[in-house]
Write a protein that holds these residues in place. Structure first.
Motif, PDB file in Angstrom:
ATOM      1  N   TYR A   1       0.930  -1.135  -0.013  1.00  0.00           N
ATOM      2  CA  TYR A   1       0.106   0.077   0.177  1.00  0.00           C
ATOM      3  C   TYR A   1       0.846   1.244  -0.047  1.00  0.00           C
ATOM      4  CZ  TYR A   1       1.104  -0.648   5.018  1.00  0.00           C
ATOM      5  OH  TYR A   1       1.798  -1.157   5.965  1.00  0.00           O
TER       6      TYR A   1
ATOM      7  N   ALA B   1      -2.014   4.826   1.967  1.00  0.00           N
ATOM      8  CA  ALA B   1      -2.504   4.474   3.156  1.00  0.00           C
ATOM      9  C   ALA B   1      -1.054   4.729   4.178  1.00  0.00           C
ATOM     10  CB  ALA B   1      -3.111   3.221   3.440  1.00  0.00           C
ATOM     11  N   SER B   2      -0.016   4.658   3.574  1.00  0.00           N
ATOM     12  CA  SER B   2       1.230   4.282   4.727  1.00  0.00           C
ATOM     13  C   SER B   2       1.705   5.878   5.122  1.00  0.00           C
ATOM     14  CB  SER B   2       2.372   3.966   3.671  1.00  0.00           C
ATOM     15  OG  SER B   2       2.733   4.999   2.882  1.00  0.00           O
TER      16      SER B   2
ATOM     17  N   THR C   1       0.350   3.738   9.329  1.00  0.00           N
ATOM     18  CA  THR C   1      -0.744   4.656   8.576  1.00  0.00           C
ATOM     19  C   THR C   1      -1.086   5.938   9.351  1.00  0.00           C
ATOM     20  OG1 THR C   1      -2.728   4.733   7.418  1.00  0.00           O
ATOM     21  CG2 THR C   1      -3.094   3.496   9.659  1.00  0.00           C
TER      22      THR C   1
ATOM     23  N   LEU D   1      -1.176  -0.477  13.651  1.00  0.00           N
ATOM     24  CA  LEU D   1      -1.904   0.436  12.641  1.00  0.00           C
ATOM     25  C   LEU D   1      -1.400   2.069  12.766  1.00  0.00           C
ATOM     26  CD1 LEU D   1      -5.438  -0.800  12.448  1.00  0.00           C
ATOM     27  CD2 LEU D   1      -4.016  -0.870  10.693  1.00  0.00           C
TER      28      LEU D   1
ATOM     29  N   GLU E   1      -6.680   1.261   0.930  1.00  0.00           N
ATOM     30  CA  GLU E   1      -5.932   2.024  -0.434  1.00  0.00           C
ATOM     31  C   GLU E   1      -6.930   2.118  -1.546  1.00  0.00           C
ATOM     32  OE1 GLU E   1      -2.816   2.647   0.039  1.00  0.00           O
ATOM     33  OE2 GLU E   1      -2.037   3.022  -2.114  1.00  0.00           O
TER      34      GLU E   1
ATOM     35  N   LEU F   1      -5.157  -2.324   5.362  1.00  0.00           N
ATOM     36  CA  LEU F   1      -4.780  -1.507   4.815  1.00  0.00           C
ATOM     37  C   LEU F   1      -4.848  -1.221   3.238  1.00  0.00           C
ATOM     38  CD1 LEU F   1      -1.581  -0.835   7.216  1.00  0.00           C
ATOM     39  CD2 LEU F   1      -3.294   0.623   7.026  1.00  0.00           C
TER      40      LEU F   1
END
Lengths: 338, 338, 338, 338
Positions: free
Chosen positions: B69, B72-73, B262, B258, B222, B218
């Motif tokens: 991804y 989202a990162s 993200t 998480l 995305e 994630l």
């Protein structure tokens, strides 16, 4: 359902539970144990919420007695259901083989594979036009064009078509091209989709969700059945566990367990349940040995060029060898490969 | 990506892999280890199939280096994304509380609960109009009527509305009534739905699938992000394990994991992640202590009458107590409850 | 091992990692990717801690390249290991069948079963003298007396004996009565016990732990092998998953996966892997179809009287039928039942 | 226990089950449902095999009513058990902190850490002398020498010692050096070891097995309790799931669930339950917020030099920060850190 009271439940609490059981149209049977009272609620309670009892004062546990599915159960139908795929019946003595690519990629590809798998002994062609992919950046399938290519492959080879429906709005379109509507593992509890397919009269191939129990798979089938579509084929395709050596864990137990609980036919998809082509053939043999009514197998002439699932695809010549081996095992367990 | 060759791979096989890496527009870095050659493929390979390399002769394993991804990162965005729910921002220092019934059951029920949770300190109202139920014989939600009742509850209390969308064809209709579109656990990989919600500009509350990894959650985010909707809130709601004492297993690790991977806000749903009201408050406290940006909690004035999820619903007075306890924990970790 | 640096790692951090790799006697290969540096550590790093690198500043991930087991691997030995049980070899073309009760309960019981399973075609007798039971209130086995009864059953029938060792202090005593020392699933990572059995020269039957990966099973085997005992038989006996319809989930994939990774023989225990006698025979057939080198099956003349595991025990006549069916499948896959 | 008959069970089959229930010293209560007969077996059936009923003709399912553990249950003891570690009580209002290295590595290392963790606020020192390692090629602990170093650290700092026992033959030796005997996750069902520790009068710290249910953890405690040792502390240390982002999945639900089922104290080990030091502090806070009676934390001054578990070890200054944060959360939930 049985309602187990707490050790120290008062007579008033018991009374209260009894009254609520009766208010649901069920009758009551009281049993005084060594330590606890158990209240039996008698009647068909499939549509009665168990939660309401859990929450009454003095209740320890609620134990369902009836299975939550009805139409899918062996108790509903003694006879094995046979579902037609083209001219074959799945669920009879003859084992049915469905094979083809993960995705339809091009006219050349799908026609080449269709001819190859028919020659090797497959009875139906699988191939995805609409593809559910975990990454939005991956190939998503050819869509409507893919459906046309599948129809062309059917015309060329006579093989009936098994292909996936991803959304309710695709049901009609896919139904025109497909002989069997596949519901993928990720959609096993997409209830809107199950409902829509239940309204059709197309055979449905329902894959087990990757963390679904056998009971939940049967409840998903119940959705389709309860909307009038009685042609449901179940498919074990591996479940998610802590094991990382394979993509999924083939729950081979599910094959005889399902055959004991339901009259519906049961397939195995060893391509997804292993994720690695090296293990597809031994696990396919195992599926038939365990009593599966058929197999669905990914085949690609050039797996290293495949746009999806290459790692688990067999080359046509390896698929032909799989058919030979599966035939031998089928005969060993008193079945045939048509 | 790194491609680890087998111990006995031939120079010709290595050549072959190198050629294919180059054919994908990537450059090559060769490393000769003690036992094996490792081939580094250099460049952005997120849209390059790893399978194709797995299948080349002499290849042992393929190890991805880049995370799959992007949008989202944390590497894509250093700043924490804040998503508006009504006038509050989720993802800032203030913890946000969403509460309400599993299902909208009647005008009286939803209005009573809306007032009660607002009074107790909730910032938004949850409530299902379309319900995904495992049994076709269970209550399926009030549908359009439920949406109207939610709109009425919003008008009466000022609370923004969080409600679930089950299918692409509902997106427009639900968007009119809802401030936040919820995607349920069973639909986390319903890619058609993710795509459709990605096309809207409504905040989306995306629940983790019950057997989804953090990475897959994630990737589902995305999907929405990559279609242009940047207002995504993630929600841990318990995963499926072998433990049967609770309905699901709260993966509390997922909260800080998480938050480290993200920039999107992260909620916890302790109602579903435990399944039993007795454990909702301690697990809610744990969620805030672990760093969650908010909670989503099921509340019902008469849980034993609830048409769904009664066992995990708190009565309003218990929810008020939860808010008090959560506020104390929030302050202990340097946050507030607005 | 490969050490993947973070996106923003500084040259100093890379230097630092390189220096530590060298300090462990490994050489270094540097690779500059599109986004990150990857450091290859070259040499046999099986005894080098990976954690030390994880913790250095700037390191994102550490990826092992070498498998952690050596003596158990196919790369160590090309030839399939064959382990003697009495006069039979496990791991050759002929499938080996071990059968008997869960527990030795009495002289009459074990002799009756021993004769019955020999007649039905079993090659060895299983039976527990020391029993690991989850409840301290359950029958714990006859202990030393059970071992004597097993020895008597061997004398009477000629069948070699497979029985479990629970603790290091029992190894010597059990070795006198047993032909094969069984290590139960709960002891798969009882390293003291593995070490002690590694010091003997008795064949060991090592069961997979109920949440052990295939790699961990091979590491447990490595413990025994590395202490000099090369006669190790592996046994898949089901893993723990969320599925509750069966006691465990038979990981049928593990059979071909193990056969591809190791030269050691692989058995299946369908009694434990299903937990219900109804499913033992179909899963036994599946095991042989998947390539298992043999089966271990619980048999009891009066399962409803059994002091343990009655639900998964076959009556002798059903075991005889299992042998017939397994023989047919074995022949279908080119093997025999001796 | 309740015995649910099949839908089509005959009166003779019901009779037969009833007779067997009575033969076990239990009395009978019959209940005729809408579809099935349910037979209640009344009396203490904890030592009665359920399997025997499963196998009688006409039986569909057997549902236990009594919990299988007794001494560990809240019903056995209303009062919370408090277990002494040195001069502190675990299980009271004050939260107890145990900290130290995974393994004792040297005199310098253990003394340095002991002083550091005492200063930071720890109440007891953990450290392994005998280490269970998945690889036979990894450091196995200093053994007897490690025990002596722990005793020296206790003398120098006054901290009581928590250390693991791996085998029955070590119980006596370890008991001399240790204040608390730790039973590791891999030995949770090493019944010989549980029995041996049950014979001592040393406090036992029992870790949950990585695939053990809460009920099985309580049954393992029951082993120790039933042999006379009433000083048992339970410890959640993460379970194995499909999630790979962390080493294990912290089952935070287990904390309040255990507190509701048992009177024994409950600790959390966030070092093992996450496996990554970055997540230890937030999950430690969550544990206390959820109601844990204490924490056990891995601390090492130079994690990158640690011979084991470096990735999950906190440096002393980070541990001191954890103590500060945990204290704030403890106070927020009405508890103290001594």
């Amino acid at each position: 359902m049985l309602i187990v009271m707490q050790k120290d439940a008062t007579p008033q609490q018991v009374e209260n539970v009894v009254a609520r059981v009766r208010s649901q149209g069920l009758s009551v049977h009281l049993s005084q144990g060594a330590e606890r009272v158990v209240i039996g609620a008698i009647g068909d309670d499939r549509s009665v919420s168990k939660d309401q009892f859990m929450l009454l004062e003095g209740v320890d546990r609620v134990l369902p007695i009836l299975r939550p599915y009805k139409l899918a159960s062996r108790e509903f139908s003694d006879t094995d259901t046979q579902v037609k795929i083209g001219e074959r019946e799945v669920g009879g003595n003859a084992v049915v083989l469905i094979a083809g690519p993960c995705s339809v990629e091009s006219r050349g590809q799908i026609l080449e594979i269709a001819h190859a798998v028919r020659e090797a002994g497959a009875h139906a062609l699988r191939g995805g036009a609409y593809k559910p992919r975990t990454s939005p950046y991956s190939f998503q399938g050819l869509g409507a064009e893919g459906l046309e290519l599948l129809a062309e492959a059917r015309a060329a080879t006579g093989l009936p078509i098994v292909t996936e429906v991803l959304a309710t709005e695709q049901v009609q379109q896919v139904s025109q091209a497909a002989d069997v509507l596949q519901i993928g593992a990720r959609n096993m509890q997409n209830f809107a989709l199950l409902h829509a397919i239940g309204e059709t009269r197309k055979p449905a191939l329902l894959k087990r969700g990757m963390s679904a129990t056998v009971e939940e798979l049967l409840m998903a089938a119940e959705y389709i059945l309860s909307h009038g579509n009685r042609q449901v084929i179940l498919c074990e395709r591996g479940i998610r566990t802590f094991e990382t050596a394979t993509r999924n864990t083939t729950d081979i137990n599910a094959v005889p367990v399902l055959k004991s609980l339901t009259h519906l036919p049961v397939l195995l998809d060893p391509s997804h349940s292993t994720g690695l082509w090296q293990f597809v053939t031994p696990v396919a043999r195992a599926g038939i040995a365990a009593g599966a009514d058929g197999l669905i197998i990914e085949v690609h002439p050039h797996p290293e060029e495949a746009l999806s699932d290459g790692s688990q695809s067999l080359k046509p010549e390896r698929f032909a060898e799989l058919v030979r081996q599966v035939r031998a095992v089928a005969e060993a367990v008193g079945r045939t490969v048509a």
